[in-house]
Write a protein that holds these residues in place. Structure first.
Motif, PDB file in Angstrom:
ATOM      1  N   GLN A  41     -34.597 -15.137   3.650  1.00  0.00           N
ATOM      2  CA  GLN A  41     -36.094 -15.535   2.531  1.00  0.00           C
ATOM      3  C   GLN A  41     -36.298 -15.830   1.207  1.00  0.00           C
ATOM      4  OE1 GLN A  41     -38.333 -12.645   4.535  1.00  0.00           O
ATOM      5  NE2 GLN A  41     -37.602 -11.425   3.167  1.00  0.00           N
ATOM      6  N   GLY A  42     -35.029 -14.780   0.939  1.00  0.00           N
ATOM      7  CA  GLY A  42     -35.674 -15.080  -1.446  1.00  0.00           C
ATOM      8  C   GLY A  42     -34.262 -16.145  -1.543  1.00  0.00           C
ATOM      9  N   VAL A  43     -33.400 -16.658  -1.085  1.00  0.00           N
ATOM     10  CA  VAL A  43     -32.355 -17.693  -1.020  1.00  0.00           C
ATOM     11  C   VAL A  43     -32.892 -18.902  -1.746  1.00  0.00           C
ATOM     12  CG1 VAL A  43     -30.720 -18.628  -0.894  1.00  0.00           C
ATOM     13  CG2 VAL A  43     -30.863 -16.362  -0.234  1.00  0.00           C
ATOM     14  N   ARG A  44     -32.793 -19.370  -2.409  1.00  0.00           N
ATOM     15  CA  ARG A  44     -33.450 -20.807  -3.118  1.00  0.00           C
ATOM     16  C   ARG A  44     -32.450 -22.191  -3.395  1.00  0.00           C
ATOM     17  NH1 ARG A  44     -35.993 -18.898  -0.094  1.00  0.00           N
ATOM     18  NH2 ARG A  44     -38.357 -18.340  -0.721  1.00  0.00           N
ATOM     19  N   GLN A  45     -31.207 -21.737  -3.760  1.00  0.00           N
ATOM     20  CA  GLN A  45     -30.154 -22.246  -3.703  1.00  0.00           C
ATOM     21  C   GLN A  45     -28.390 -21.585  -4.572  1.00  0.00           C
ATOM     22  OE1 GLN A  45     -31.378 -23.126  -7.812  1.00  0.00           O
ATOM     23  NE2 GLN A  45     -30.951 -20.829  -8.967  1.00  0.00           N
ATOM     24  N   VAL A  46     -27.569 -22.671  -3.755  1.00  0.00           N
ATOM     25  CA  VAL A  46     -26.040 -21.856  -4.009  1.00  0.00           C
ATOM     26  C   VAL A  46     -25.505 -23.075  -4.990  1.00  0.00           C
ATOM     27  CG1 VAL A  46     -25.837 -23.898  -2.489  1.00  0.00           C
ATOM     28  CG2 VAL A  46     -24.884 -21.522  -2.391  1.00  0.00           C
ATOM     29  N   ASP A  47     -24.414 -21.992  -5.347  1.00  0.00           N
ATOM     30  CA  ASP A  47     -23.211 -22.413  -6.246  1.00  0.00           C
ATOM     31  C   ASP A  47     -21.945 -21.948  -5.870  1.00  0.00           C
ATOM     32  OD1 ASP A  47     -21.580 -23.175  -8.101  1.00  0.00           O
ATOM     33  OD2 ASP A  47     -22.792 -22.622 -10.236  1.00  0.00           O
ATOM     34  N   GLU A  48     -21.131 -22.203  -5.012  1.00  0.00           N
ATOM     35  CA  GLU A  48     -20.027 -21.832  -4.676  1.00  0.00           C
ATOM     36  C   GLU A  48     -18.607 -21.883  -5.311  1.00  0.00           C
ATOM     37  OE1 GLU A  48     -19.537 -23.626  -0.355  1.00  0.00           O
ATOM     38  OE2 GLU A  48     -21.147 -25.106  -1.196  1.00  0.00           O
ATOM     39  N   SER A  49     -18.713 -22.525  -6.525  1.00  0.00           N
ATOM     40  CA  SER A  49     -18.021 -23.152  -7.054  1.00  0.00           C
ATOM     41  C   SER A  49     -17.577 -21.607  -7.737  1.00  0.00           C
ATOM     42  CB  SER A  49     -18.117 -23.257  -8.832  1.00  0.00           C
ATOM     43  OG  SER A  49     -19.258 -22.481  -9.116  1.00  0.00           O
ATOM     44  N   GLY A  50     -17.860 -20.013  -8.011  1.00  0.00           N
ATOM     45  CA  GLY A  50     -17.536 -19.011  -8.561  1.00  0.00           C
ATOM     46  C   GLY A  50     -16.731 -18.228  -7.187  1.00  0.00           C
ATOM     47  N   LEU A  51     -16.440 -18.484  -6.230  1.00  0.00           N
ATOM     48  CA  LEU A  51     -15.872 -18.357  -4.210  1.00  0.00           C
ATOM     49  C   LEU A  51     -14.582 -18.445  -4.846  1.00  0.00           C
ATOM     50  CD1 LEU A  51     -19.668 -18.124  -2.329  1.00  0.00           C
ATOM     51  CD2 LEU A  51     -17.892 -16.555  -3.590  1.00  0.00           C
ATOM     52  N   GLY A  52     -14.518 -19.699  -5.811  1.00  0.00           N
ATOM     53  CA  GLY A  52     -12.951 -20.566  -5.256  1.00  0.00           C
ATOM     54  C   GLY A  52     -11.553 -19.269  -5.335  1.00  0.00           C
ATOM     55  N   THR A  53     -12.372 -18.610  -6.253  1.00  0.00           N
ATOM     56  CA  THR A  53     -11.088 -17.400  -6.232  1.00  0.00           C
ATOM     57  C   THR A  53     -10.457 -16.515  -4.558  1.00  0.00           C
ATOM     58  OG1 THR A  53     -11.961 -17.590  -8.623  1.00  0.00           O
ATOM     59  CG2 THR A  53     -10.262 -15.937  -7.721  1.00  0.00           C
TER      60      THR A  53
END
Length: 266
Positions: free
Chosen positions: A245-257
């Motif tokens: 419920q608190g998630v409003r945005q996502v940036d997947e770039s840091g998960l690539g590793t």
């Protein structure tokens, strides 16, 4: 002489006070290399399916993580009923917090490997059971797969999904890229969350998921446009929705590793 006796006494004392969780961890570690085989009856009631029961030659693989299990569950050993004619010990796993499923495992007294397990919803409803009905006379060796390292994944996930509140006891343990070519996958990233035995799938995808029991989702802003975050697993709907419920945005770039290559056969 006195000193040697004191050291021996300490060693014996430590061995005598091994906890039930320690004993279960030894059995689960052995099960990564050795397994019983024969005829297993496997019943899955969550998610619901038309034919819930099938047979197999061995118990289905469950990704037990003993360290997390000991941290998140109270483990109690008791006398177990015979499974496929073999005497067993029963280990009951009760979550220390949150609303995760609870488990029972039956461990062979001689072989010290699992012969049966049950997964029950927080209210006690049976979600899954697997048990040998016939067993071969000797164990079989299996090629144990090492669990992937997850150091740094928690921090990366917090950066990727600010506002995410993981359900009590769960931590990210693995990540993979999803195959974009397959309709059911639709691309994106999948994070596996574990509390030691229960597993949730946290998925970032370009499309939403169909409403279903055990599924929550939110629409968020991403670097490339609109994204959807799903949380899937055996938790009450309220717990799944609360995590997102608190998630409003996502940036997947840091998960690539951390993401393993997508499996085209999935």
């Amino acid at each position: 002489m006195v000193r040697r006796f004191s050291v021996l006494a300490l060693l014996l004392c430590g061995t005598a006070h091994a906890s039930d969780a320690d004993d279960l961890a030894v059995a689960l570690k052995k099960a990564r290399q050795w397994t019983a085989r024969g005829q297993v009856e496997v019943s899955v009631f969550f998610p619901p399916r038309t034919l819930p029961t099938r047979t197999a030659a061995a118990l289905p693989a469950v990704p037990f993580r003993p360290a997390l299990l000991a941290r998140n569950f109270t483990v109690t050993r008791s006398e177990g009923e015979a499974v496929a004619g073999r005497p067993s010990l029963r280990f009951d796993l009760i979550p220390k917090q949150g609303a995760a499923a609870r488990w029972s495992l039956w461990i062979d007294r001689v072989w010290n490997v699992p012969l049966a397990f049950e997964e029950r919803m927080p209210g006690g409803t049976l979600a899954r059971r697997a048990a040998f009905v016939k067993v071969n006379g000797a164990l079989s060796r299996v090629s144990g797969q090492a669990l992937p390292p997850s150091t740094g994944l928690s921090a990366a996930l917090k950066t990727a999904l600010p506002g995410l509140r993981l359900p009590a006891g769960f931590t990210p343990v693995a990540a993979r890229a999803r195959a974009a070519a397959q309709e059911e996958a639709q691309g994106g990233t999948e994070i596996t969350l574990s509390d030691g035995v229960n597993v949730l799938a946290l998925i970032v995808a370009p499309r939403n998921v169909r409403p279903a029991v055990g599924v929550a989702s939110v629409r968020v802003a991403g670097a490339g446009g609109v994204r959807f975050v799903w949380l899937v697993g055996n938790l009450p709907d309220a717990a799944l929705k609360s995590a997102l419920q608190g998630v409003r945005q996502v940036d997947e770039s840091g998960l690539g590793t951390f993401t393993a290559a997508a499996d085209s056969n999935r």
